[in-house]
Design a protein around this motif. Structure first.
Motif, mmCIF file in Angstrom:
data_model
loop_
_atom_site.group_PDB
_atom_site.id
_atom_site.type_symbol
_atom_site.label_atom_id
_atom_site.label_comp_id
_atom_site.label_asym_id
_atom_site.label_seq_id
_atom_site.Cartn_x
_atom_site.Cartn_y
_atom_site.Cartn_z
ATOM 1 N N SER A 59 -11.115 -0.018 3.614
ATOM 2 C CA SER A 59 -10.395 1.244 3.723
ATOM 3 C C SER A 59 -9.089 1.016 4.479
ATOM 4 N N LEU A 115 -3.005 4.071 8.264
ATOM 5 C CA LEU A 115 -2.421 5.315 7.771
ATOM 6 C C LEU A 115 -1.360 5.806 8.747
ATOM 7 N N ASP A 116 -0.224 6.242 8.191
ATOM 8 C CA ASP A 116 0.905 6.734 8.981
ATOM 9 C C ASP A 116 1.405 5.681 9.977
ATOM 10 N N THR A 158 2.335 2.909 5.112
ATOM 11 C CA THR A 158 1.434 3.822 4.394
ATOM 12 C C THR A 158 1.492 5.187 5.065
ATOM 13 N N ASP A 212 -0.017 9.189 5.100
ATOM 14 C CA ASP A 212 -1.129 10.041 4.686
ATOM 15 C C ASP A 212 -0.907 11.447 5.257
ATOM 16 N N ALA A 213 -1.316 11.679 6.512
ATOM 17 C CA ALA A 213 -1.135 13.001 7.131
ATOM 18 C C ALA A 213 0.340 13.399 7.168
ATOM 19 N N GLN A 225 1.165 14.894 3.878
ATOM 20 C CA GLN A 225 0.471 16.173 3.696
ATOM 21 C C GLN A 225 1.047 17.255 4.606
ATOM 22 N N SER A 264 3.267 6.543 -4.784
ATOM 23 C CA SER A 264 2.624 7.710 -4.179
ATOM 24 C C SER A 264 1.859 8.482 -5.244
ATOM 25 N N GLN A 299 -0.818 12.522 -2.381
ATOM 26 C CA GLN A 299 -1.642 12.654 -1.180
ATOM 27 C C GLN A 299 -1.246 11.588 -0.159
ATOM 28 N N ARG A 300 -1.087 10.399 -0.674
ATOM 29 C CA ARG A 300 -0.674 9.263 0.138
ATOM 30 C C ARG A 300 0.549 8.617 -0.483
ATOM 31 N N CYS A 338 -1.526 2.080 -1.006
ATOM 32 C CA CYS A 338 -1.983 3.371 -0.473
ATOM 33 C C CYS A 338 -3.385 3.308 0.127
ATOM 34 N N GLN A 339 -4.197 2.329 -0.286
ATOM 35 C CA GLN A 339 -5.613 2.345 0.118
ATOM 36 C C GLN A 339 -6.022 1.227 1.064
#
Ligand code: ZN
Length: 293
Positions: free
Chosen positions: A2, A6-7, A25, A27-28, A31, A163, A166-167, A205-206
């Motif tokens: 995973s 993120l961010d 990457t 994420d939040a 969003q 993208s 979402q991400r 992204c992942q």
């Protein structure tokens, strides 16, 4: 596996040759930045690519100030804009030609924007503002920026941006001027570019950044620096909105107040609402002192 980055954005260098890079990457951040905008997934994805681009560019330029990337045109999306600051905060907007949310399904960047230009603006904390403009040549933002970097007299630079709305994930490589102390490897840049070309949206992204870099560049010695955090943050404030009212001028500001009793200024980037009434305008535009004679 995973994504644990993120961010975050990571700087890296190839120890055995003169290449550096950045990997990011979001994420939040993506969003949060789009939460109050009514955007179809295609528009969120495009804004995600713009966010990764400005994150990568402000970092590689080691720029102090605000970096803005915007595309303007005559298409269904006449404006898309993303801004990054040296505090690693991001904000951005997407505007549509009509009040209705357009169908953007299957459209690439130039099809959404229409005939238009891509503008890169550097607003330094101190000193002169710089602006570079290029035509929207290329099917993706990464292609347009690669063309931009190729044309400007800078170090060879390539970007890969993905993208899903979402991400968002991005990778940047830059060739540095050759240094004497490193082993000469004449094909290093071409090889690295070729390997980076295989990066997928899923990987960017992942997966965590170290995993992606090992997968892509296992024939190089890659050194990863500590990550930096990114977040959504708007630069708006009540004071800035008041300045906009000042710019409008006394008579127009009062005319607006008479129409509506209260002046609402909504920030398009974050949805904040600033309300101004008669006392605010009276303070902003004080009556001239009465003449005594
Ligand atoms: Zn705002």
């Amino acid at each position: 596996m995973s994504a644990s980055n993120l961010d975050q954005i990571h700087r890296f260098v190839f120890d055995d040759c003169d290449i550096r890079g950045e990997i990011v990457t979001l994420d939040a951040t993506l969003q949060d930045a789009t939460a109050h905008q009514h955007l179809p997934v295609e528009a969120r994805a495009l804004l995600g690519e713009f966010f990764t681009a400005v994150s990568l560019m402000i970092e590689v330029l080691k720029f102090s100030g605000t970096l803005t990337l915007q595309a303007r045109g005559a298409g269904r999306v006449p404006l898309i804009m993303a801004e990054a600051t040296d505090a690693r905060t991001l904000r951005g907007i997407v505007k549509f030609a009509d009040d209705e949310i357009p169908d953007l399904h299957g459209l690439n960047l130039p099809q959404m924007i229409g005939e238009g230009v891509l503008t890169l603006t550097l607003d330094p904390a101190q000193g002169q503002r710089y602006q570079g403009v290029v035509a929207l040549e290329g099917n993706t933002l990464a292609e347009c920026l690669t063309a931009y970097f190729a044309r400007s007299e800078q170090l060879p630079t390539r970007l890969w941006l993905h993208s899903d709305g979402q991400r968002a994930g991005g990778l940047l490589l830059q060739a540095l001027p050759p240094s004497a102390e490193r082993t000469a490897r004449p094909d290093a840049w071409e090889t690295a570019e070729h390997l980076a070309e295989t990066v997928t949206a899923d990987e960017l992204c992942q997966l965590d950044h170290a995993t992606v870099l090992v997968r892509l560049f296992n024939e190089f010695e890659v050194r990863l620096f500590p990550p930096q955090e990114l977040s959504f943050k708007c630069q708006c404030s009540r004071e800035r909105s008041l300045r906009a009212l000042t710019a409008l001028g006394r008579s127009d500001a009062y005319a607006l107040l008479n129409e509506r009793d209260i002046i609402d200024i909504n920030c398009e980037f974050c949805g904040a609402e600033y309300r101004f009434g008669q006392p605010d305008l009276d303070e902003l535009f004080p009556a001239e002192n009465p003449r005594l004679h």
